[in-house]
Design a protein around this motif. Sequence first.
Motif, short mmCIF file in Angstrom:
data_model
loop_
_atom_site.label_atom_id
_atom_site.label_comp_id
_atom_site.label_asym_id
_atom_site.label_seq_id
_atom_site.Cartn_x
_atom_site.Cartn_y
_atom_site.Cartn_z
N SER A 501 49.40 41.42 46.77
CA SER A 501 48.43 42.03 45.87
C SER A 501 47.96 43.35 46.46
O SER A 501 48.22 43.65 47.63
CB SER A 501 47.24 41.10 45.64
OG SER A 501 46.35 41.64 44.69
N VAL A 558 43.57 43.56 38.39
CA VAL A 558 43.47 43.15 39.80
C VAL A 558 43.16 44.39 40.63
O VAL A 558 44.06 45.19 40.93
CB VAL A 558 44.77 42.49 40.29
CG1 VAL A 558 44.63 42.06 41.75
CG2 VAL A 558 45.14 41.30 39.42
N SER A 561 40.34 41.72 46.04
CA SER A 561 40.97 40.50 46.52
C SER A 561 39.96 39.37 46.45
O SER A 561 38.98 39.35 47.20
CB SER A 561 41.46 40.67 47.96
OG SER A 561 41.94 39.43 48.47
N ASP A 566 43.51 34.30 45.56
CA ASP A 566 44.73 34.82 46.18
C ASP A 566 45.43 33.75 47.00
O ASP A 566 46.67 33.63 46.97
CB ASP A 566 44.40 36.03 47.06
CG ASP A 566 44.08 37.27 46.25
OD1 ASP A 566 44.16 37.20 45.01
OD2 ASP A 566 43.73 38.31 46.85
N VAL A 571 49.26 34.51 47.68
CA VAL A 571 49.22 35.93 48.05
C VAL A 571 49.05 35.99 49.57
O VAL A 571 47.96 35.79 50.09
CB VAL A 571 48.08 36.68 47.34
CG1 VAL A 571 48.00 38.12 47.84
CG2 VAL A 571 48.29 36.66 45.83
#
Length: 847
Positions: A501, A558, A561, A566, A571
């Motif tokens: 991400s 997005v 975070s 996540d 992620v």
Amino acid sequence: MNLVKKVLKSRPAIAFAASFLVTMLILAAFGYAPFGLKSVAGADANIQYLDLFAYLKDVLAGKNSATYTMSALLGGDEVATFAYYLMSPLNLLVVFFQKSQLPIFYDILLALKLSLSASSMAIFLKQRFPKITGKFRLFLAMSYAFCQYNIAQSCNILWLDGVYLLPLILLGIYQLVAVDKRKGFFLLTISIACSMVFNWYTGLINIIFSAIWLVVEEILYLYEGSYELKALSKRLGGYLSAVFLGLALSAFIFLPNYVSLKSGARSTFDWDLLKPDLINNPFTVIGKLGLNVMSDSTNVSLYCGSIVVIAVFALFFSEELTARFKTIMALLGLGMLLLFYWQPANFAFSLFKLVDSYWSRYSYLGIFILIFMAGIFFSQVKDKVQPLFYGTAAYLTIFIIQNWKNLTSKGVVYTVLSTVLTAGLLIFYEKAGKKGMQKVALLALAGLLLTEFVYNAKKLWATYKDDYKVAKVDEFAAYSSQQEKQIAALKRYDPGAYRVSQTSTRLKLRLNLTAAYNEGLAYNYWPIASYVSSQDPKQLKFLESVGYRSAAQRVTIVNTSVLGADSLLGVKYVLTGQALPGLEKTALPAANGKSVYRNSYALPLAFSSQNDVNNPVFTGNPFAYQEAAYSQLLGKKVTLYKRVAYKKTVQAGKVTYVLNSKDKRNPLYGNLPWSQAGDNVLEINGKVLSNYAGWLSPSVFFIPVQKRTRVTLKTKTPNAYQAQFYQLDLQKLAKASQEIQAKAIKQISFKGPRITFTAIGKKGKASYAYLEVPVKSGWKATNNGKKAEIFGYLGTFMKFKLKPGVNKIQLTYTIPKLKLGSLISGLAAFVLLLVAFWPKIRQRSRK
């Protein structure tokens, strides 16, 4: 060799070359690529298409898959993306450009499509109106190429394939009705097939319009000569057969695309828009027939050069044309207006969906009609002087009256001036007795028309420069090359299977928002964000449940975070310029202001468990949903978040929350679910974070803890929000994630549409394998060579029941209905070839 020379000297080739040269001159004059540092790739072109072309480049190079890719949101086939954005054969030219050169590629691609529009219109005019002289045919063809639609929709280059194919489709109808039914049938069939394959959206628009145009050509044919009902039925049968066969030829892409769209987030039609109303006064369109005019939700601009507008009005002042014929033309003009201003027609040509941007998406149809009427004038009217004079006077009178309040604006002034000069030159050309003087008039007309094209392009291309900046060649190249290197370095550092991400992208819009969410596709990593027209509704719903909202059922937002979410999504790495609690900075080089941070809490993308995970219910609280998901995965109650108390203060134009937390080690998040959208500004500790409760704004946001932590929302509706503030306990998250990480399935392989893994089932206990790949109908699974059933969990991902002992599970993805569509296309091609060669087959059989 002689054939090549003949083609190059033909009018369509000249129209193509002239239009390409003019486009290049315009690009060079205003500093656009390939000559300058700007690109025409603005708005959606900048936000979406450049990244999608980068994805196409990887697919063509064998580095990514069109059948199935984990680079598309949480994973999926990209048949809808290809069918809508990438199927034009001209896109194959992307192989000659680096990813860092895509803005240059885009501008050249635009030049090619504009030139093809001129070329196809030249072909249509030559065969439909053979009496038009070559010079005026070229003027009209280039007017089509540089019409308002093509320039205004330069940021939606995918629609321009429909523009250059429309004249060929309608030429096929003309031939079918009045010239050669056999040639018309083949041209119509192939043109419709190409239009549907290259871009189904404008392909369907063209097909709907072709039915209307069949009626137009039949009426004109009836007017010009004898008419037999039996012949009419044959032509109608020929038309329907050509449309059906054209659709069948495109079935290899259109059928799987249709299936994908039906299961997409925007699959329903907006039937509530079907009302028998007028959107606006249709005749206001005359006031929009000028330079530097954009279409909007209630008005359409059909500008395509003053020479066209003058000819259309002059047509009705010619004494050579009968009143009956003028009536037909008037009805054609009125019908054209109703296409845009009568709500049912607007609804049909919007393909039964609400259109809330980029109006009007089918206005090239009206522009074609205007050029068609201008073609009639230049081909059938011999004495043009008087009609030109009165036609110009009539048009300018109405245009000035409708623009009376804006009479001093440059667009209006330049339109009037250019129209007067064009009319004067046309009259001078008609009255000039010597060829030399006529050539002077033609050269002046060409120069004036070129000036209109240049001015209009300059103004319309500048429309999106504020919120949707045009791509800058040097900035794009720098960002792209750095991003490629950073992702390549990350893959060398960790060649495993994981998602990535990031908290910012190449494009920053107003108030720190962005819409450039296709970088996973562009740079071939596995993201949790995407922006395309057709999304998987299950994935959107799941992402919204964990804190990443979607907008307009197209884009996942997005830009922070949310560590609990996540981790749940697998992620493992976050690209960010901000040190966030819970993330560990790696030694990998920074790029574009973003360092690579490792998330040690990330769940593996495949793991086994004795717990039967189903679908937690989302009740509007993403933090509670995350806890419910972890609780099901672990088979016990899990509490990860602590609710943070706050003091709320409402003042004029803003609401402030002062949070009761001094803990800087654990990440603190906020969420303000809204009942009313608005253009609000969110501030964290006195600094502007972003727009909130609007287009592209996030839901959950990170809050740095300070001595006095406060969240301020500048809004006109302070009571439209229900505040949620939660702090994540990293120790509890670590404990939960480590328990799941210990059950990771390590023998796993992801190879595009094939996934294989080995899991061990416990004896005497129910065991399950969990795979964080979205459930879709195209997946087929086997376990130890035998068919295995695929279940779902968390409303999105795959779950498998394991047998005691070793389970070798293999998954294969096939695009739904691809085989059937390909079979239909193959049969259609066979039928078309059979029809083509049938006369020769019959001739041989008789011998």
